[in-house]
Write a protein that holds these residues in place. Structure first.
Motif, PDB file in Angstrom:
ATOM      1  N   ALA A 167      14.705 -15.400  -4.027  1.00  0.00           N
ATOM      2  CA  ALA A 167      15.741 -14.918  -4.949  1.00  0.00           C
ATOM      3  C   ALA A 167      15.757 -13.394  -5.004  1.00  0.00           C
ATOM      4  CB  ALA A 167      15.516 -15.501  -6.337  1.00  0.00           C
ATOM      5  N   VAL A 168      14.575 -12.778  -4.998  1.00  0.00           N
ATOM      6  CA  VAL A 168      14.491 -11.317  -5.007  1.00  0.00           C
ATOM      7  C   VAL A 168      15.138 -10.746  -3.745  1.00  0.00           C
ATOM      8  CG1 VAL A 168      12.884  -9.357  -4.892  1.00  0.00           C
ATOM      9  CG2 VAL A 168      12.447 -11.234  -6.500  1.00  0.00           C
ATOM     10  N   ALA A 169      14.821 -11.347  -2.595  1.00  0.00           N
ATOM     11  CA  ALA A 169      15.416 -10.888  -1.337  1.00  0.00           C
ATOM     12  C   ALA A 169      16.936 -11.068  -1.351  1.00  0.00           C
ATOM     13  CB  ALA A 169      14.809 -11.653  -0.163  1.00  0.00           C
ATOM     14  N   GLN A 170      17.401 -12.207  -1.875  1.00  0.00           N
ATOM     15  CA  GLN A 170      18.844 -12.457  -1.966  1.00  0.00           C
ATOM     16  C   GLN A 170      19.529 -11.423  -2.845  1.00  0.00           C
ATOM     17  OE1 GLN A 170      18.739 -16.460  -3.429  1.00  0.00           O
ATOM     18  NE2 GLN A 170      18.257 -17.342  -1.435  1.00  0.00           N
ATOM     19  N   LYS A 171      18.864 -11.002  -3.889  1.00  0.00           N
ATOM     20  CA  LYS A 171      19.425  -9.979  -4.778  1.00  0.00           C
ATOM     21  C   LYS A 171      19.687  -8.693  -3.991  1.00  0.00           C
ATOM     22  CE  LYS A 171      19.857 -10.630  -8.625  1.00  0.00           C
ATOM     23  NZ  LYS A 171      21.051 -11.075  -9.432  1.00  0.00           N
ATOM     24  N   LEU A 172      18.884  -8.461  -2.953  1.00  0.00           N
ATOM     25  CA  LEU A 172      19.034  -7.270  -2.113  1.00  0.00           C
ATOM     26  C   LEU A 172      19.925  -7.528  -0.897  1.00  0.00           C
ATOM     27  CD1 LEU A 172      15.323  -6.013  -2.149  1.00  0.00           C
ATOM     28  CD2 LEU A 172      17.244  -5.175  -3.527  1.00  0.00           C
ATOM     29  N   GLY A 173      20.530  -8.722  -0.841  1.00  0.00           N
ATOM     30  CA  GLY A 173      21.389  -9.047   0.286  1.00  0.00           C
ATOM     31  C   GLY A 173      20.624  -9.334   1.558  1.00  0.00           C
ATOM     32  N   LEU A 174      19.360  -9.751   1.427  1.00  0.00           N
ATOM     33  CA  LEU A 174      18.502  -9.988   2.576  1.00  0.00           C
ATOM     34  C   LEU A 174      17.974 -11.422   2.582  1.00  0.00           C
ATOM     35  CD1 LEU A 174      16.440  -6.675   2.337  1.00  0.00           C
ATOM     36  CD2 LEU A 174      18.297  -7.172   3.949  1.00  0.00           C
ATOM     37  N   LYS A 175      17.438 -11.843   3.716  1.00  0.00           N
ATOM     38  CA  LYS A 175      16.809 -13.153   3.850  1.00  0.00           C
ATOM     39  C   LYS A 175      15.338 -12.965   4.161  1.00  0.00           C
ATOM     40  CE  LYS A 175      16.790 -17.372   6.644  1.00  0.00           C
ATOM     41  NZ  LYS A 175      17.380 -18.066   7.828  1.00  0.00           N
ATOM     42  N   ALA A 176      14.487 -13.691   3.449  1.00  0.00           N
ATOM     43  CA  ALA A 176      13.051 -13.624   3.701  1.00  0.00           C
ATOM     44  C   ALA A 176      12.654 -14.638   4.761  1.00  0.00           C
ATOM     45  CB  ALA A 176      12.280 -13.889   2.418  1.00  0.00           C
ATOM     46  N   GLU A 177      11.887 -14.205   5.739  1.00  0.00           N
ATOM     47  CA  GLU A 177      11.334 -15.099   6.752  1.00  0.00           C
ATOM     48  C   GLU A 177       9.819 -15.002   6.680  1.00  0.00           C
ATOM     49  OE1 GLU A 177      12.969 -14.317  10.603  1.00  0.00           O
ATOM     50  OE2 GLU A 177      14.944 -15.130  10.066  1.00  0.00           O
ATOM     51  N   TYR A 178       9.160 -16.151   6.580  1.00  0.00           N
ATOM     52  CA  TYR A 178       7.723 -16.185   6.296  1.00  0.00           C
ATOM     53  C   TYR A 178       6.904 -16.514   7.533  1.00  0.00           C
ATOM     54  CZ  TYR A 178       9.466 -16.202   1.559  1.00  0.00           C
ATOM     55  OH  TYR A 178      10.122 -15.867   0.398  1.00  0.00           O
ATOM     56  N   GLU A 179       5.809 -15.803   7.674  1.00  0.00           N
ATOM     57  CA  GLU A 179       4.837 -16.088   8.727  1.00  0.00           C
ATOM     58  C   GLU A 179       3.507 -16.400   8.059  1.00  0.00           C
ATOM     59  OE1 GLU A 179       2.414 -13.601  12.090  1.00  0.00           O
ATOM     60  OE2 GLU A 179       4.614 -13.467  12.167  1.00  0.00           O
ATOM     61  N   SER A 180       2.977 -17.585   8.317  1.00  0.00           N
ATOM     62  CA  SER A 180       1.699 -17.968   7.732  1.00  0.00           C
ATOM     63  C   SER A 180       0.572 -17.215   8.425  1.00  0.00           C
ATOM     64  CB  SER A 180       1.472 -19.474   7.869  1.00  0.00           C
ATOM     65  OG  SER A 180       2.429 -20.203   7.125  1.00  0.00           O
ATOM     66  N   ALA A 181      -0.379 -16.748   7.623  1.00  0.00           N
ATOM     67  CA  ALA A 181      -1.487 -15.961   8.150  1.00  0.00           C
ATOM     68  C   ALA A 181      -2.692 -16.105   7.241  1.00  0.00           C
ATOM     69  CB  ALA A 181      -1.083 -14.492   8.251  1.00  0.00           C
ATOM     70  N   PRO A 182      -3.909 -15.880   7.760  1.00  0.00           N
ATOM     71  CA  PRO A 182      -5.088 -15.893   6.886  1.00  0.00           C
ATOM     72  C   PRO A 182      -4.924 -14.861   5.776  1.00  0.00           C
ATOM     73  CG  PRO A 182      -5.748 -15.942   9.187  1.00  0.00           C
ATOM     74  CD  PRO A 182      -4.270 -15.658   9.173  1.00  0.00           C
ATOM     75  N   PHE A 183      -5.341 -15.222   4.587  1.00  0.00           N
ATOM     76  CA  PHE A 183      -5.135 -14.365   3.426  1.00  0.00           C
ATOM     77  C   PHE A 183      -5.633 -12.943   3.648  1.00  0.00           C
ATOM     78  CE2 PHE A 183      -6.623 -12.922  -0.875  1.00  0.00           C
ATOM     79  CZ  PHE A 183      -5.370 -12.747  -1.419  1.00  0.00           C
ATOM     80  N   ASP A 184      -6.852 -12.812   4.192  1.00  0.00           N
ATOM     81  CA  ASP A 184      -7.425 -11.475   4.307  1.00  0.00           C
ATOM     82  C   ASP A 184      -6.834 -10.648   5.446  1.00  0.00           C
ATOM     83  OD1 ASP A 184      -8.602 -12.916   6.348  1.00  0.00           O
ATOM     84  OD2 ASP A 184     -10.674 -12.573   5.714  1.00  0.00           O
ATOM     85  N   SER A 185      -5.874 -11.220   6.194  1.00  0.00           N
ATOM     86  CA  SER A 185      -5.219 -10.454   7.269  1.00  0.00           C
ATOM     87  C   SER A 185      -3.855  -9.910   6.848  1.00  0.00           C
ATOM     88  CB  SER A 185      -5.017 -11.361   8.500  1.00  0.00           C
ATOM     89  OG  SER A 185      -3.974 -12.306   8.283  1.00  0.00           O
ATOM     90  N   ILE A 186      -3.370 -10.326   5.683  1.00  0.00           N
ATOM     91  CA  ILE A 186      -1.990  -9.986   5.319  1.00  0.00           C
ATOM     92  C   ILE A 186      -1.822  -8.523   4.933  1.00  0.00           C
ATOM     93  CG2 ILE A 186      -0.084 -10.480   3.736  1.00  0.00           C
ATOM     94  CD1 ILE A 186      -1.203 -13.369   3.594  1.00  0.00           C
ATOM     95  N   LEU A 187      -2.673  -8.004   4.066  1.00  0.00           N
ATOM     96  CA  LEU A 187      -2.529  -6.597   3.678  1.00  0.00           C
ATOM     97  C   LEU A 187      -2.715  -5.658   4.866  1.00  0.00           C
ATOM     98  CD1 LEU A 187      -4.101  -6.412   0.100  1.00  0.00           C
ATOM     99  CD2 LEU A 187      -1.730  -6.797   0.799  1.00  0.00           C
ATOM    100  N   PRO A 188      -3.711  -5.898   5.747  1.00  0.00           N
ATOM    101  CA  PRO A 188      -3.760  -5.077   6.963  1.00  0.00           C
ATOM    102  C   PRO A 188      -2.488  -5.204   7.789  1.00  0.00           C
ATOM    103  CG  PRO A 188      -5.864  -6.175   6.640  1.00  0.00           C
ATOM    104  CD  PRO A 188      -4.902  -6.763   5.628  1.00  0.00           C
ATOM    105  N   GLY A 189      -1.870  -6.403   7.775  1.00  0.00           N
ATOM    106  CA  GLY A 189      -0.614  -6.603   8.505  1.00  0.00           C
ATOM    107  C   GLY A 189       0.527  -5.806   7.905  1.00  0.00           C
ATOM    108  N   VAL A 190       0.553  -5.700   6.575  1.00  0.00           N
ATOM    109  CA  VAL A 190       1.564  -4.862   5.910  1.00  0.00           C
ATOM    110  C   VAL A 190       1.318  -3.402   6.256  1.00  0.00           C
ATOM    111  CG1 VAL A 190       2.430  -4.061   3.670  1.00  0.00           C
ATOM    112  CG2 VAL A 190       1.935  -6.498   4.017  1.00  0.00           C
ATOM    113  N   ASP A 191       0.077  -2.993   6.193  1.00  0.00           N
ATOM    114  CA  ASP A 191      -0.281  -1.598   6.473  1.00  0.00           C
ATOM    115  C   ASP A 191       0.087  -1.198   7.904  1.00  0.00           C
ATOM    116  OD1 ASP A 191      -1.577   0.943   5.914  1.00  0.00           O
ATOM    117  OD2 ASP A 191      -3.271   0.238   7.108  1.00  0.00           O
ATOM    118  N   SER A 192      -0.059  -2.132   8.834  1.00  0.00           N
ATOM    119  CA  SER A 192       0.229  -1.830  10.247  1.00  0.00           C
ATOM    120  C   SER A 192       1.713  -1.928  10.583  1.00  0.00           C
ATOM    121  CB  SER A 192      -0.547  -2.793  11.145  1.00  0.00           C
ATOM    122  OG  SER A 192      -0.006  -4.112  11.053  1.00  0.00           O
ATOM    123  N   GLY A 193       2.503  -2.517   9.677  1.00  0.00           N
ATOM    124  CA  GLY A 193       3.920  -2.704   9.944  1.00  0.00           C
ATOM    125  C   GLY A 193       4.260  -4.057  10.527  1.00  0.00           C
TER     126      GLY A 193
END
Length: 304
Positions: A96-122
């Motif tokens: 819903a938040v993404a829709q408010k911005l006119g965007l679509k969210a696409e999810y990739e499942s990943a180990p919990f402790d790898s996600i923030l490094p993944g955000v940091d790396s782009g």
């Protein structure tokens, strides 16, 4: 909850809810006849053109937000019966938040402790995985608050191991890797040994569903998890688990955005405020039975 980390699972394509159901079936429990959390129409939000215009060009160019999530943390984020689709209150709300911005969210499942490094790396544009906001995480990512949760203990029904959450020395406790609950139980174990008492045996699991199953089976005496997750596990257990003690150390969950994307983080905060204002937020949380964690005002990198 203001320590280091948050919580998650998925083994061989089996969802957390399904894994728990398998262990319950083996114990001969009957299925609950009550409506399950998440039942009902999909919650959606109308796009806000003014907010959409504020999204940085690099983010909105393809119309998609690539999201990293650990899809094993029911009822926040977990795999649906098809073993592929990520569902949960975190997912429905962020859609819903993404829709408010006119965007679509696409999810990739990943180990919990790898996600923030993944955000940091782009690798991911946003991390959506029940991340408790704390100072350590905000060193590497921006965080936008959207929900509040604490920690909750759970044991087998009747607490046969006689676990005392304030004195669990010598007990076997299950937690998920990389969570604030791991920090919590580690500190509690040190207090035990400092006082000359037996250490807590800390069993760490990559998936929260595995931690839950360990308590159901009796392998572990109790578990710690985020409060909505513990409550959901107890409800799904059809009487085999019970909550122990009160919720404590409540703190906000946050969406994680790359540190140099402050402008995007700010508009994400405004989008959360918009879904709160138009009622979409309340509808999504009530659908999943987690309205007790609702907040009224989102914040960017809150200090407390």
């Amino acid at each position: 909850m203001f320590l280091i980390s948050g919580g998650r699972r998925a083994v061989l394509g089996v969802t957390g809810a399904a894994l728990l159901a398998i262990s319950l079936a083996g114990c001969g429990e009957k299925e609950s006849s009550t409506e399950q959390p998440g039942a009902g129409p999909t919650v959606t939000a109308a796009a806000d053109s003014a907010l959409a215009a504020k999204v940085p060009d690099a983010v909105k160019a393809d119309g998609v937000l690539k999201v990293g999530t650990d899809s094993t943390y029911a009822p926040a984020e977990f795999l649906d019966a098809d073993g592929k689709t990520v569902v949960g209150f975190d997912i429905e709300l962020f859609n819903a938040v993404a829709q408010k911005l006119g965007l679509k969210a696409e999810y990739e499942s990943a180990p919990f402790d790898s996600i923030l490094p993944g955000v940091d790396s782009g690798k991911y544009e946003v991390g959506v995985s029940s991340f408790t906001i704390n100072a350590e995480r905000m060193k590497t990512v921006n965080m936008v608050s959207y929900f509040s949760a604490g920690t909750q203990w759970a044991t087998k029904a009747g607490n046969p191991a006689k676990v005392d959450s304030e004195n669990a020395c010598g007990k076997k406790i299950a937690v998920q890797v990389g969570t604030v609950q791991l920090d919590d139980i580690t500190a509690r174990s040190k207090k035990c040994t400092d006082a000359g008492k037996p250490a807590i045996t800390i069993d760490q699991y990559q998936a929260q569903s595995d931690a839950t199953a360990a308590v159901v089976s009796g392998k572990d005496d109790a578990m710690l998890a985020d409060s909505p997750v513990g409550a959901y596990a107890v409800k799904q257990s059809n009487g085999q688990l019970e909550l122990l003690g009160d919720i404590y150390e409540s703190a906000p969950y946050g969406y994680a955005v790359k540190k140099d994307q402050a402008a995007f983080a700010e508009v994400l905060k405004e989008a959360v405020a918009a879904v709160i204002a138009d009622g979409t937020y309340e509808t999504a949380l009530k659908k999943w039975g987690v309205e007790g964690g609702a907040i009224t005002t989102p914040a960017l990198n809150p200090t407390s």
